[in-house]
Motif scaffolding. Sequence first.
Motif, PDB file in Angstrom:
ATOM      1  N   ALA A  98      46.887  42.544  74.060  1.00  0.00           N
ATOM      2  CA  ALA A  98      46.140  43.488  73.243  1.00  0.00           C
ATOM      3  C   ALA A  98      45.088  42.708  72.469  1.00  0.00           C
ATOM      4  CB  ALA A  98      47.072  44.225  72.285  1.00  0.00           C
ATOM      5  N   CYS A  99      44.043  43.409  72.025  1.00  0.00           N
ATOM      6  CA  CYS A  99      42.967  42.767  71.277  1.00  0.00           C
ATOM      7  C   CYS A  99      42.551  43.661  70.126  1.00  0.00           C
ATOM      8  CB  CYS A  99      41.762  42.521  72.186  1.00  0.00           C
ATOM      9  SG  CYS A  99      42.133  41.393  73.537  1.00  0.00           S
ATOM     10  N   GLY A 100      42.095  43.036  69.050  1.00  0.00           N
ATOM     11  CA  GLY A 100      41.683  43.816  67.894  1.00  0.00           C
ATOM     12  C   GLY A 100      40.772  43.031  66.968  1.00  0.00           C
ATOM     13  N   LYS A 115      43.937  47.575  66.875  1.00  0.00           N
ATOM     14  CA  LYS A 115      44.114  46.761  68.083  1.00  0.00           C
ATOM     15  C   LYS A 115      44.643  47.650  69.196  1.00  0.00           C
ATOM     16  CE  LYS A 115      48.920  45.320  67.507  1.00  0.00           C
ATOM     17  NZ  LYS A 115      49.447  46.372  68.374  1.00  0.00           N
ATOM     18  N   ASP A 158      38.187  40.644  76.636  1.00  0.00           N
ATOM     19  CA  ASP A 158      39.001  40.795  75.430  1.00  0.00           C
ATOM     20  C   ASP A 158      38.202  41.320  74.231  1.00  0.00           C
ATOM     21  OD1 ASP A 158      41.120  39.870  76.915  1.00  0.00           O
ATOM     22  OD2 ASP A 158      41.277  37.931  75.911  1.00  0.00           O
ATOM     23  N   ALA A 214      38.572  44.751  71.932  1.00  0.00           N
ATOM     24  CA  ALA A 214      38.720  44.771  70.477  1.00  0.00           C
ATOM     25  C   ALA A 214      37.754  45.772  69.843  1.00  0.00           C
ATOM     26  CB  ALA A 214      38.495  43.367  69.912  1.00  0.00           C
ATOM     27  N   GLU A 256      38.811  49.447  70.915  1.00  0.00           N
ATOM     28  CA  GLU A 256      40.000  49.891  70.183  1.00  0.00           C
ATOM     29  C   GLU A 256      39.669  50.196  68.718  1.00  0.00           C
ATOM     30  OE1 GLU A 256      43.003  50.778  71.030  1.00  0.00           O
ATOM     31  OE2 GLU A 256      42.861  50.282  73.146  1.00  0.00           O
ATOM     32  N   THR A 257      38.802  49.391  68.120  1.00  0.00           N
ATOM     33  CA  THR A 257      38.394  49.635  66.735  1.00  0.00           C
ATOM     34  C   THR A 257      37.649  50.960  66.626  1.00  0.00           C
ATOM     35  OG1 THR A 257      38.335  47.275  66.264  1.00  0.00           O
ATOM     36  CG2 THR A 257      37.045  48.704  64.805  1.00  0.00           C
ATOM     37  N   VAL A 296      48.430  39.107  71.171  1.00  0.00           N
ATOM     38  CA  VAL A 296      47.372  39.895  70.551  1.00  0.00           C
ATOM     39  C   VAL A 296      46.289  38.930  70.082  1.00  0.00           C
ATOM     40  CG1 VAL A 296      46.751  41.595  68.798  1.00  0.00           C
ATOM     41  CG2 VAL A 296      49.052  41.615  69.771  1.00  0.00           C
ATOM     42  N   TYR A 350      42.873  38.429  68.010  1.00  0.00           N
ATOM     43  CA  TYR A 350      42.086  39.041  66.932  1.00  0.00           C
ATOM     44  C   TYR A 350      40.817  38.245  66.668  1.00  0.00           C
ATOM     45  CZ  TYR A 350      45.913  42.084  65.353  1.00  0.00           C
ATOM     46  OH  TYR A 350      46.881  43.051  65.269  1.00  0.00           O
TER      47      TYR A 350
END
Length: 160
Positions: A18-20, A57, A66, A70, A73-74, A106, A108
Amino acid sequence: MSAVKKQHTGNRDMTVTACGLIIYRRLQPVASSTAADGIKYLLLQTSYGTHHWMPPKGHVDPREDDLQSAFRETQEEAGLQASQLTLVQGYKKELHYPARGKPKTVVYWLAEVKNCTEIKLSEEHQALCWLKLEDACKFAEYEDMQAMLKDVHQFLCSKE
Protein backbone atom coordinates in the motif's frame (compact mmCIF):
# COMPACT_ATOMS: atom_id res chain seq x y z
CA MET A 1 15.07 10.79 -3.04
CA SER A 2 13.53 9.72 -6.33
CA ALA A 3 10.09 8.20 -6.61
CA VAL A 4 9.76 4.49 -7.20
CA LYS A 5 9.26 4.01 -10.93
CA LYS A 6 8.68 0.29 -10.83
CA GLN A 7 5.32 -0.88 -12.10
CA HIS A 8 3.44 -3.56 -10.21
CA THR A 9 2.22 -6.55 -12.13
CA GLY A 10 1.49 -8.71 -9.11
CA ASN A 11 2.27 -9.23 -5.46
CA ARG A 12 5.84 -8.78 -4.32
CA ASP A 13 6.47 -12.28 -2.99
CA MET A 14 2.94 -12.38 -1.51
CA THR A 15 3.53 -9.10 0.32
CA VAL A 16 0.56 -6.76 0.26
CA THR A 17 1.70 -3.29 -0.78
CA ALA A 18 0.00 0.00 0.00
CA CYS A 19 1.10 3.60 -0.49
CA GLY A 20 0.11 6.89 1.06
CA LEU A 21 0.99 10.42 1.99
CA ILE A 22 1.72 11.90 5.38
CA ILE A 23 0.00 15.25 5.00
CA TYR A 24 0.81 18.26 7.14
CA ARG A 25 0.06 21.95 7.29
CA ARG A 26 1.73 24.87 9.01
CA LEU A 27 -0.25 27.23 11.17
CA GLN A 28 0.67 30.90 11.34
CA PRO A 29 3.33 31.13 14.06
CA VAL A 30 2.49 32.94 17.27
CA ALA A 31 5.23 35.19 18.66
CA SER A 32 5.92 32.80 21.56
CA SER A 33 5.98 29.60 19.51
CA THR A 34 8.56 27.90 17.35
CA ALA A 35 7.90 26.83 13.77
CA ALA A 36 7.73 23.22 14.97
CA ASP A 37 4.77 24.08 17.19
CA GLY A 38 2.81 25.17 14.14
CA ILE A 39 2.95 21.84 12.30
CA LYS A 40 -0.21 19.72 12.29
CA TYR A 41 -0.67 16.30 10.70
CA LEU A 42 -3.80 14.94 9.03
CA LEU A 43 -5.08 11.65 10.41
CA LEU A 44 -8.21 9.85 9.24
CA GLN A 45 -10.26 7.47 11.39
CA THR A 46 -11.35 4.30 9.63
CA SER A 47 -15.03 3.42 9.51
CA TYR A 48 -14.17 -0.30 9.62
CA GLY A 49 -12.34 -2.63 11.97
CA THR A 50 -10.97 -1.06 15.13
CA HIS A 51 -11.56 2.49 13.83
CA HIS A 52 -7.84 3.25 13.98
CA TRP A 53 -6.30 6.57 12.90
CA MET A 54 -3.80 6.87 10.03
CA PRO A 55 -2.74 9.02 7.09
CA PRO A 56 -4.50 8.35 3.77
CA LYS A 57 -3.16 5.20 2.11
CA GLY A 58 -4.29 2.27 0.01
CA HIS A 59 -3.38 -0.56 -2.29
CA VAL A 60 -1.39 -0.15 -5.47
CA ASP A 61 -3.42 -0.66 -8.64
CA PRO A 62 -1.98 -2.55 -11.63
CA ARG A 63 -0.01 -0.37 -14.07
CA GLU A 64 0.42 2.31 -11.40
CA ASP A 65 3.67 3.24 -9.67
CA ASP A 66 3.84 3.65 -5.92
CA LEU A 67 3.75 7.45 -5.86
CA GLN A 68 0.79 7.55 -8.26
CA SER A 69 -1.02 5.19 -5.87
CA ALA A 70 -0.27 7.47 -2.92
CA PHE A 71 -1.74 10.50 -4.71
CA ARG A 72 -4.77 8.55 -5.99
CA GLU A 73 -5.53 7.14 -2.55
CA THR A 74 -5.19 10.59 -0.98
CA GLN A 75 -7.67 11.95 -3.52
CA GLU A 76 -10.10 9.06 -2.94
CA GLU A 77 -9.89 9.07 0.87
CA ALA A 78 -9.46 12.77 1.67
CA GLY A 79 -10.60 14.58 -1.48
CA LEU A 80 -7.21 16.23 -1.93
CA GLN A 81 -5.98 16.63 -5.51
CA ALA A 82 -2.24 16.41 -6.27
CA SER A 83 -2.38 20.12 -7.25
CA GLN A 84 -3.43 20.96 -3.67
CA LEU A 85 -0.30 19.34 -2.24
CA THR A 86 3.42 20.01 -2.34
CA LEU A 87 5.49 16.83 -2.23
CA VAL A 88 8.45 17.26 0.12
CA GLN A 89 11.62 16.04 -1.55
CA GLY A 90 13.92 13.77 0.40
CA TYR A 91 11.40 11.93 2.57
CA LYS A 92 10.12 8.41 1.96
CA LYS A 93 9.53 5.73 4.57
CA GLU A 94 8.41 2.10 4.48
CA LEU A 95 6.55 0.35 7.27
CA HIS A 96 6.45 -3.45 7.40
CA TYR A 97 3.94 -5.40 9.47
CA PRO A 98 1.59 -8.39 9.26
CA ALA A 99 -2.00 -7.73 8.11
CA ARG A 100 -4.61 -10.49 7.96
CA GLY A 101 -1.91 -13.14 8.14
CA LYS A 102 0.19 -11.74 5.28
CA PRO A 103 3.22 -9.47 5.30
CA LYS A 104 2.34 -5.88 4.39
CA THR A 105 4.52 -3.01 3.23
CA VAL A 106 3.24 0.56 3.29
CA VAL A 107 5.29 3.24 1.54
CA TYR A 108 4.72 6.82 2.68
CA TRP A 109 5.83 10.13 1.23
CA LEU A 110 5.49 13.53 2.85
CA ALA A 111 3.31 16.33 1.45
CA GLU A 112 2.29 19.77 2.63
CA VAL A 113 -1.25 20.89 1.92
CA LYS A 114 -1.48 24.25 0.15
CA ASN A 115 -3.67 26.85 1.84
CA CYS A 116 -6.51 25.70 4.07
CA THR A 117 -8.17 23.10 1.90
CA GLU A 118 -11.37 21.31 2.87
CA ILE A 119 -10.99 17.57 3.43
CA LYS A 120 -13.75 15.36 1.97
CA LEU A 121 -13.80 11.91 3.56
CA SER A 122 -14.68 8.76 1.66
CA GLU A 123 -16.92 6.04 3.08
CA GLU A 124 -13.75 4.31 4.33
CA HIS A 125 -13.34 6.95 7.04
CA GLN A 126 -15.65 8.44 9.63
CA ALA A 127 -13.60 11.31 11.07
CA LEU A 128 -10.49 13.42 10.54
CA CYS A 129 -8.24 15.50 12.74
CA TRP A 130 -5.38 17.93 12.23
CA LEU A 131 -3.07 17.19 15.16
CA LYS A 132 0.20 18.43 16.59
CA LEU A 133 2.87 15.74 16.89
CA GLU A 134 2.14 14.74 20.50
CA ASP A 135 -1.60 14.29 19.88
CA ALA A 136 -1.02 12.60 16.51
CA CYS A 137 1.15 10.02 18.27
CA LYS A 138 -1.60 9.43 20.86
CA PHE A 139 -4.20 8.91 18.13
CA ALA A 140 -1.91 6.64 16.08
CA GLU A 141 -2.01 3.49 18.20
CA TYR A 142 0.73 1.58 16.41
CA GLU A 143 4.32 2.09 17.52
CA ASP A 144 5.72 2.08 13.97
CA MET A 145 3.26 4.83 12.97
CA GLN A 146 4.19 6.87 16.06
CA ALA A 147 7.89 6.45 15.25
CA MET A 148 7.30 7.53 11.65
CA LEU A 149 5.40 10.66 12.74
CA LYS A 150 8.26 11.58 15.09
CA ASP A 151 10.74 10.94 12.27
CA VAL A 152 8.73 13.17 9.90
CA HIS A 153 8.57 15.92 12.51
CA GLN A 154 12.32 15.77 13.10
CA PHE A 155 12.88 15.83 9.32
CA LEU A 156 10.66 18.93 8.93
CA CYS A 157 12.26 20.73 11.88
CA SER A 158 15.77 20.01 10.56
CA LYS A 159 14.86 21.75 7.27
CA GLU A 160 14.04 25.05 9.00
